[in-house]
Design a protein around this motif. Structure first.
Motif, short mmCIF file in Angstrom:
data_model
loop_
_atom_site.label_atom_id
_atom_site.label_comp_id
_atom_site.label_asym_id
_atom_site.label_seq_id
_atom_site.Cartn_x
_atom_site.Cartn_y
_atom_site.Cartn_z
N VAL A 208 10.78 31.77 13.80
CA VAL A 208 10.39 33.09 14.31
C VAL A 208 11.66 33.83 14.74
CG1 VAL A 208 9.06 34.37 16.03
CG2 VAL A 208 8.14 32.24 15.06
N ALA A 209 11.77 35.09 14.36
CA ALA A 209 12.94 35.90 14.71
C ALA A 209 12.49 37.28 15.18
CB ALA A 209 13.87 36.03 13.51
N GLY A 210 13.30 37.88 16.02
CA GLY A 210 13.07 39.25 16.46
C GLY A 210 13.92 40.21 15.64
N PRO A 217 21.42 36.90 15.15
CA PRO A 217 21.10 37.77 14.00
C PRO A 217 20.11 37.10 13.05
CG PRO A 217 23.28 36.80 13.75
CD PRO A 217 22.82 36.45 15.14
N LEU A 218 19.45 37.93 12.26
CA LEU A 218 18.47 37.42 11.30
C LEU A 218 19.10 36.48 10.27
CD1 LEU A 218 16.30 40.61 10.58
CD2 LEU A 218 15.72 38.63 11.98
N SER A 219 20.39 36.64 10.05
CA SER A 219 21.07 35.75 9.10
C SER A 219 20.97 34.28 9.52
CB SER A 219 22.54 36.15 8.95
OG SER A 219 23.21 36.09 10.21
N GLU A 220 20.90 34.03 10.84
CA GLU A 220 20.76 32.65 11.32
C GLU A 220 19.38 32.09 10.97
OE1 GLU A 220 22.98 30.70 12.54
OE2 GLU A 220 24.62 32.05 13.05
N ALA A 221 18.35 32.93 11.07
CA ALA A 221 17.00 32.50 10.67
C ALA A 221 16.97 32.21 9.17
CB ALA A 221 15.98 33.56 11.04
N ILE A 236 9.42 39.47 13.67
CA ILE A 236 8.55 40.36 14.44
C ILE A 236 9.26 41.71 14.63
CG2 ILE A 236 7.23 40.67 16.55
CD1 ILE A 236 7.19 37.65 16.87
N PRO A 237 8.68 42.79 14.13
CA PRO A 237 9.33 44.10 14.21
C PRO A 237 9.51 44.57 15.66
CG PRO A 237 7.53 44.11 12.62
CD PRO A 237 7.42 42.84 13.39
N GLY A 238 10.64 45.23 15.91
CA GLY A 238 10.88 45.88 17.19
C GLY A 238 11.12 44.96 18.36
N HIS A 241 15.34 39.26 21.72
CA HIS A 241 15.61 37.82 21.75
C HIS A 241 14.48 36.99 22.33
CE1 HIS A 241 18.22 34.37 21.53
NE2 HIS A 241 18.14 34.14 22.83
N LEU A 242 13.63 37.59 23.15
CA LEU A 242 12.57 36.84 23.82
C LEU A 242 11.22 37.16 23.19
CD1 LEU A 242 13.76 37.15 27.54
CD2 LEU A 242 14.17 35.27 25.93
N SER A 243 11.06 36.77 21.95
CA SER A 243 9.88 37.18 21.17
C SER A 243 8.58 36.71 21.79
CB SER A 243 9.99 36.66 19.74
OG SER A 243 10.14 35.25 19.71
N ALA A 244 8.55 35.52 22.38
CA ALA A 244 7.30 35.02 22.97
C ALA A 244 6.83 35.86 24.14
CB ALA A 244 7.49 33.57 23.43
N LEU A 245 7.77 36.48 24.85
CA LEU A 245 7.44 37.38 25.96
C LEU A 245 7.16 38.79 25.47
CD1 LEU A 245 10.08 36.44 28.70
CD2 LEU A 245 7.61 36.36 28.97
N GLU A 246 7.94 39.25 24.52
CA GLU A 246 7.88 40.65 24.09
C GLU A 246 6.68 40.95 23.20
OE1 GLU A 246 11.80 42.44 23.06
OE2 GLU A 246 12.52 40.38 23.26
#
Length: 264
Positions: A208-210, A217-221, A236-238, A241-246
């Motif tokens: 999962v990446a933001g 960066p997305l390159s790491e994913a 996940i658009p927009g 770094h804290l995708s589970a919270l955001e």
């Protein structure tokens, strides 16, 4: 294997497929509140969610020993033993992802599935390691984590549309113990590259990446997905770094897809 600290704090909910969630630096297991509420499912049988505070954070003691994410990964194995769990889906966000990768290296037979969120399998560059040591030395010398607040650690981890979460994240940052912050920074600096670990995995995996993650960066994913034989990537658009919270709904949907793959 290292010894589990004598005082360990774990949040748990639900029943079903065991799912261990490992928090980001320098936060604690309370960041997983939306996952603890939602992932067990409407009937309480989707997942048994366990969210431990990692060494020194939240309600868990730091324990002894040199800084090492391997020690934290071993803590997870001991936690599974204590909970009577043979195999689990292990997931982590940022630093928690590093621990999940260390767990996959050290305890592959205990892994039913892997969740890697806003994290990387590459080792730190020299400049990053130097900055981690700067922070570790400073918080210990001052016996304070104010440096993290001054350098806007909370705001830097969030996407541009997640300003409403800054106060919540700042509170978690402010609650971190200086010794734990220093220990974790040095443990992260010492971690190994883990792309070889991913290449050898044969369990369902979710990355999962933001889209707006300014730290990873997305390159790491993409690197992780290319290394994994059985990976599903969710961007996940927009989100920062804290995708589970955001974006908990989108994050939880990705986790549910992983759990369905694990269940077969």
């Amino acid at each position: 294997m290292t010894q589990l600290p004598s005082a360990v704090s774990v949040r748990e909910s639900g029943s079903g497929t065991p799912l261990v969630l490992l928090h980001a630096f320098p936060l604690d297991a309370s960041m997983w509140s939306a996952q603890l509420d939602a992932l067990p499912g409407p009937t309480g049988h989707r997942a048994r969610v366990l969210a431990p505070d990692q060494r020194g954070f939240g309600g868990t003691e730091l324990g002894t020993g040199e800084p090492s994410l391997d020690a934290v990964a071993d803590d997870v194995a001991l936690l599974l033993d204590a909970a009577g769990i043979e195999r689990a889906v292990v997931g982590g966000l940022s630093m928690g992802g590093y621990v999940a990768l260390a767990f996959a290296r050290r305890h592959p037979d205990r892994l039913a599935g892997l969740l890697l969120a806003n994290t990387r399998a590459t080792a730190d560059a020299e400049a990053v390691r130097a900055n981690r040591e700067r922070i570790a030395a400073a918080v210990l010398a001052r016996d304070s984590v104010q440096l993290l607040l001054d350098e806007k650690t909370a705001a830097n981890q969030l996407g541009p549309d997640s300003g409403h979460l800054v106060e919540r994240v700042q509170k978690m940052v402010a609650g971190a113990a200086p010794a734990a912050v220093a220990w974790a920074q040095r443990a992260m600096a010492a971690r190994l590259e883990a792309l070889d670990v991913l290449a050898g995995l044969r369990v369902p995996t979710a990355v999962v990446a933001g889209e707006q993650d300014g730290l990873v960066p997305l390159s790491e994913a993409d690197l992780m997905v290319r290394a994994l034989p059985a990976a599903e990537l969710t961007v996940i658009p927009g989100v920062g770094h804290l995708s589970a919270l955001e974006a908990p709904e989108e994050f939880n949907a990705a986790v549910c897809r992983l759990l369905e793959r694990v269940a077969g």
